[in-house]
Design a protein around this motif. Structure first.
Motif, PDB file in Angstrom:
ATOM      1  N   ASN A  52      51.175 -26.736  10.033  1.00  0.00           N
ATOM      2  CA  ASN A  52      50.030 -26.493   9.154  1.00  0.00           C
ATOM      3  C   ASN A  52      48.773 -27.221   9.613  1.00  0.00           C
ATOM      4  O   ASN A  52      48.838 -28.332  10.119  1.00  0.00           O
ATOM      5  CB  ASN A  52      50.370 -26.896   7.725  1.00  0.00           C
ATOM      6  N   ARG A  98      49.033 -33.096   5.635  1.00  0.00           N
ATOM      7  CA  ARG A  98      49.846 -31.910   5.363  1.00  0.00           C
ATOM      8  C   ARG A  98      51.311 -32.137   5.709  1.00  0.00           C
ATOM      9  O   ARG A  98      52.198 -31.603   5.060  1.00  0.00           O
ATOM     10  CB  ARG A  98      49.303 -30.694   6.124  1.00  0.00           C
ATOM     11  N   ASP A 125      53.546 -31.384   2.652  1.00  0.00           N
ATOM     12  CA  ASP A 125      54.412 -30.202   2.720  1.00  0.00           C
ATOM     13  C   ASP A 125      55.885 -30.608   2.706  1.00  0.00           C
ATOM     14  O   ASP A 125      56.720 -29.926   2.121  1.00  0.00           O
ATOM     15  CB  ASP A 125      54.088 -29.370   3.977  1.00  0.00           C
ATOM     16  N   GLY A 144      55.320 -28.473   7.265  1.00  0.00           N
ATOM     17  CA  GLY A 144      54.030 -29.121   7.505  1.00  0.00           C
ATOM     18  C   GLY A 144      53.697 -29.270   8.979  1.00  0.00           C
ATOM     19  O   GLY A 144      52.547 -29.469   9.338  1.00  0.00           O
TER      20      GLY A 144
END
Ligand code: FAD
Length: 385
Positions: free
Chosen positions: A41, A96, A100, A38
């Protein structure tokens, strides 16, 4: 060392691919170049519960807010129209980094080995080469996101052309939970999301998402429309139109990333022992801003079809999300053309202006593009039909 499956990239697609292949009993390695899943991202991000729950047990899903209302804004230099929709599906905003990480942990719990801070630099035969050395694998799943260097080096896809890419820019502003709720008129974990379609200063789509302790806003600018203007100037202009919402709060995050608007089936999703998923094969629905749903679906389907290359491609085309993206490509390409984008935004604003003034006889805008509208309507029927 030898693995049955090596998954490259612990984004949402890769972690679900690793989770499912580990569950199926494959000895699975998940490799991520970032310090943690993450961290590399960029997403708004809003997700649909049903997109996730079809493939992952959502118990403990680290959501920020439940989106109870979506505000849709059509805006021109002269005027704007706002619609408020109560979503039929359960929508969440997620960070995220947390989302993630949660997905990657699920993969680890299922038995996959997660290795971070490691970039995969090549795939040669059954060898996956990383900066720290090589490993052998029967199957490789490339879930490397939009900048898919490995998939390109294997000839499975080419670089995106400017007309196939949107540049997404995003900022996150910190504020207390009470302040978020006060500024948006919310209570508890209820959230709101905004989608803005505007032609000013150039055609772009904007978003605003509420989180527990922050507000994220951003723009998606079709690269073919940029012309002289810097994409961050579009973000500057969007933010200044929302200055009251973020006034006095501090900027916590700034990020930018390309969103692919084209790809599979013109990009290869599979090549003997290599499978490609998510953004790497362009599975984003630009009409609904949905990339996480199809990324998760494709990661799951790749791991379900290991050893059956054609089966994976067939399964992708049968998957509701993916087939809708593929069917809508021609329409999306048309709508993203500057002249069409401007026309529809102005048409909608014109219609509402006419309606609110009580004099629909003054509507003239639509006459300038009747044939194009008919063509787009036919294409649109192909998408929903
Ligand atoms: C501004 C913006 C807003 C968005 N908002 C939304 C939204 O609200 N809702 C939504 O559904 N979608 C949204 N999207 C789209 C969504 O983010 C993507 O479609 C989705 O993240 C794709 O998932 P993925 O797993 O394919 O790729 P990614 O999430 O990009 O993950 C790829 C991973 O692979 C790793 N990686 C890459 N190369 C290597 C390598 N060689 N070795 C090791 N690791 C590697 C990367 O570090 C990364 O962790 C948005 C996108 C942007 C840019």
């Amino acid at each position: 060392m030898k693995f049955d499956v090596v998954v490259v990239g612990a984004g949402c697609s890769g972690s679900v691919a690793a989770l499912n292949s580990a569950k199926k009993g494959y000895k699975t390695l998940l490799v991520e170049r970032g310090p943690e899943p993450g961290s590399k991202n960029v997403s708004g991000a809003m997700i649909r519960e049903s997109d996730i729950s079809r493939f992952v047990d959502i118990d403990g899903l680290p959501f920020e807010k439940v989106v109870k209302s979506v505000k849709l804004v059509f805006s021109t230099k002269a005027n704007s129209v706002e619609l408020r929709i109560r979503p039929r599906d359960k929508l969440y905003t997620v960070s995220r980094l947390k989302f993630d990480k949660w997905l990657a942990q699920k993969a680890e719990q299922a038995g996959a080995l997660l290795v971070t801070k490691t970039t995969v630099t090549g795939v040669e035969g059954n060898k996956v080469i990383t900066e720290r050395g090589g490993v052998e694998a029967d199957y490789v799943i490339l879930s490397e996101g939009a900048n898919a260097l490995l998939s390109m080096s294997l000839g499975m896809r080419r670089e995106l052309k400017p007309e196939e890419a949107v540049l997404g820019l995003k900022e996150v502003y910190s504020m207390t939970r009470d302040e978020v709720n006060k500024r948006f008129g919310l209570q508890g974990d209820d959230g709101e999301a905004w989608r803005v379609i505007s032609d000013n200063p150039i055609p772009f789509a904007g978003f605003v998402y509420t989180y527990k302790d922050s507000v994220s806003l951003g723009v998606g600018v079709p690269l073919s429309n940029v012309k002289g203007l810097k994409p961050y100037e579009v973000l500057d202009s969007f933010r200044s139109s929302l200055s009251e919402l973020v006034k006095g709060s501090s900027l916590r995050e700034y990020s930018a990333k390309v969103i692919p608007e084209n790809g599979f089936p013109s990009f290869k999703a599979c090549n003997q022992r290599v499978y490609v998923t998510g953004d790497a094969i362009g599975l984003v629905d630009p009409l609904t801003f949905n990339g996480i749903g199809p990324a998760i679906a494709s990661g799951y389907l790749a791991s379900e079809n290991l050893g059956q290359c054609e089966g994976y491609e067939r399964a992708l085309l049968q998957e509701e999300e993916v087939s809708r993206i593929v069917r809508s490509r021609t329409l999306v390409k048309e709508l993203l053309k500057e002249e069409n984008f401007k026309f529809y935004v102005n048409l909608i604003v014109d219609l509402f202006e006419g309606w609110s003034s009580g004099d629909l006889s003054k509507l003239k805008y639509y006459k300038s593009n009747l044939w194009a509208m008919l063509r787009h309507l036919t294409l649109g029927l192909g998408v929903v039909g």
